[in-house]
Write an enzyme that holds these catalytic residues in place. Structure first.
Site, PDB file in Angstrom:
ATOM      1  CG  HIS A  58      24.001   4.973 -61.459  1.00  0.00           C
ATOM      2  ND1 HIS A  58      25.168   4.704 -62.133  1.00  0.00           N
ATOM      3  CD2 HIS A  58      23.323   5.849 -62.238  1.00  0.00           C
ATOM      4  CE1 HIS A  58      25.190   5.388 -63.265  1.00  0.00           C
ATOM      5  NE2 HIS A  58      24.084   6.089 -63.355  1.00  0.00           N
ATOM      6  CD  GLU A  59      19.437   6.189 -62.208  1.00  0.00           C
ATOM      7  OE1 GLU A  59      19.634   7.419 -62.348  1.00  0.00           O
ATOM      8  OE2 GLU A  59      19.565   5.397 -63.151  1.00  0.00           O
ATOM      9  CG  HIS A  62      22.859  10.591 -61.875  1.00  0.00           C
ATOM     10  ND1 HIS A  62      23.955  11.167 -62.482  1.00  0.00           N
ATOM     11  CD2 HIS A  62      22.725   9.358 -62.430  1.00  0.00           C
ATOM     12  CE1 HIS A  62      24.475  10.312 -63.364  1.00  0.00           C
ATOM     13  NE2 HIS A  62      23.741   9.215 -63.351  1.00  0.00           N
TER      14      HIS A  62
END
Length: 264
Positions: A58-59, A62
């Site tokens: 997820h990170e 980004h």
């Protein structure tokens, strides 16, 4: 050190992430083969490590999207190594979401990596950076539910099926919560570039509290019921029966005991 070597170092996968991935692989094998003496413990370790892997992805999503959008500083910050210890808010990004899974069985949105937004040009790029994280959760959920909606469950052991269903449930809840257009969550980051400057200035003082407001609202019975009814409906649309997901949740919290209907 040459520029090419430096960039390669910044993007080298962290040993910490590889160790977590190894735990996921070994415990996943233990669940599949029923090797562990305590299947619930194996499910707990498998789902927890897989959940941490998904948080790292997820990170990373980004950061990788921010790099493509113009923020070249994310590499130096360690965001491209998938190392969970490199995040700006490791407690919010990793520890708190894991604790919420253990205590309540919900995929809690984590804190985001720090993106230097002034380096990114174009409103759609800002929106895409914010959307990339929860989209990674969506992709993870699709992979976890693939055996269900492809009707490919023949030969899949019950314990592994339950674990996949519960892991998919965590991804779905995390994606839905993250996509809420609430300050502090990724959903707000998606729409923020299109809001007026005056409105953003008005909202800015309350942004740090949006995350906690959402969590507090989930304790309101009517809101909680409506949210999880929607999640269960989406899970059924993906071919995952509610009982299978519930059994995964109970098997994960093995210390509470497992009902006979979820026997493995």
């Amino acid at each position: 050190m040459s520029t090419t070597t430096h960039r390669h170092h910044e993007r080298r996968i962290s040993p910490v992430f590889l160790a977590i991935l190894a735990v996921m692989g070994v415990t996943g094998w233990a669940v599949w083969t029923d090797f562990a003496a305590l299947p619930g413990l194996a499910v707990f370790l498998f789902v927890t490590s897989a959940w941490i892997v998904s948080l790292c992805l997820h990170e990373y999503a980004h950061a990788r999207t921010a790099l493509a959008g113009g923020d070249i500083t994310v590499g130096a910050k360690g965001y491209l190594t998938l190392n969970p210890l490199a995040y700006t808010h490791a407690v919010l990004s990793i520890i708190l979401p894991v604790l919420f899974v253990i205590m309540g069985g919900i995929g809690l949105p984590g804190g985001a990596v720090f993106i230097e937004r002034n380096r990114v040009r174009g409103r759609w790029k800002h929106s895409l950076i914010s959307a990339a994280g929860p989209l990674a959760n969506v992709a993870f959920a699709v992979v976890c539910t693939a055996p269900f909606w492809l009707d490919a469950l023949d030969g899949v052991p019950p314990a592994f099926r339950y674990a996949l269903a519960f892991l998919a449930f965590l991804q779905v809840t995390a994606a839905l919560l993250n996509f809420l257009p609430v300050p502090g969550l990724d959903g707000y980051g998606v729409v923020e570039p299109y809001l007026s400057y005056r409105f953003k200035r008005l909202i800015e003082p309350y942004a740090p509290y949006g995350f906690f407001v959402v969590i507090a609202l989930l304790f309101v019975p009517a809101i909680n019921g409506a949210f999880f009814d929607g999640v269960d409906a989406l899970m059924r649309a993906l071919g995952v029966p509610e009982l299978t997901r519930a059994c995964g949740s109970r098997l994960y919290r093995f210390w509470e005991g497992t009902p006979e209907v979820c026997a493995v």
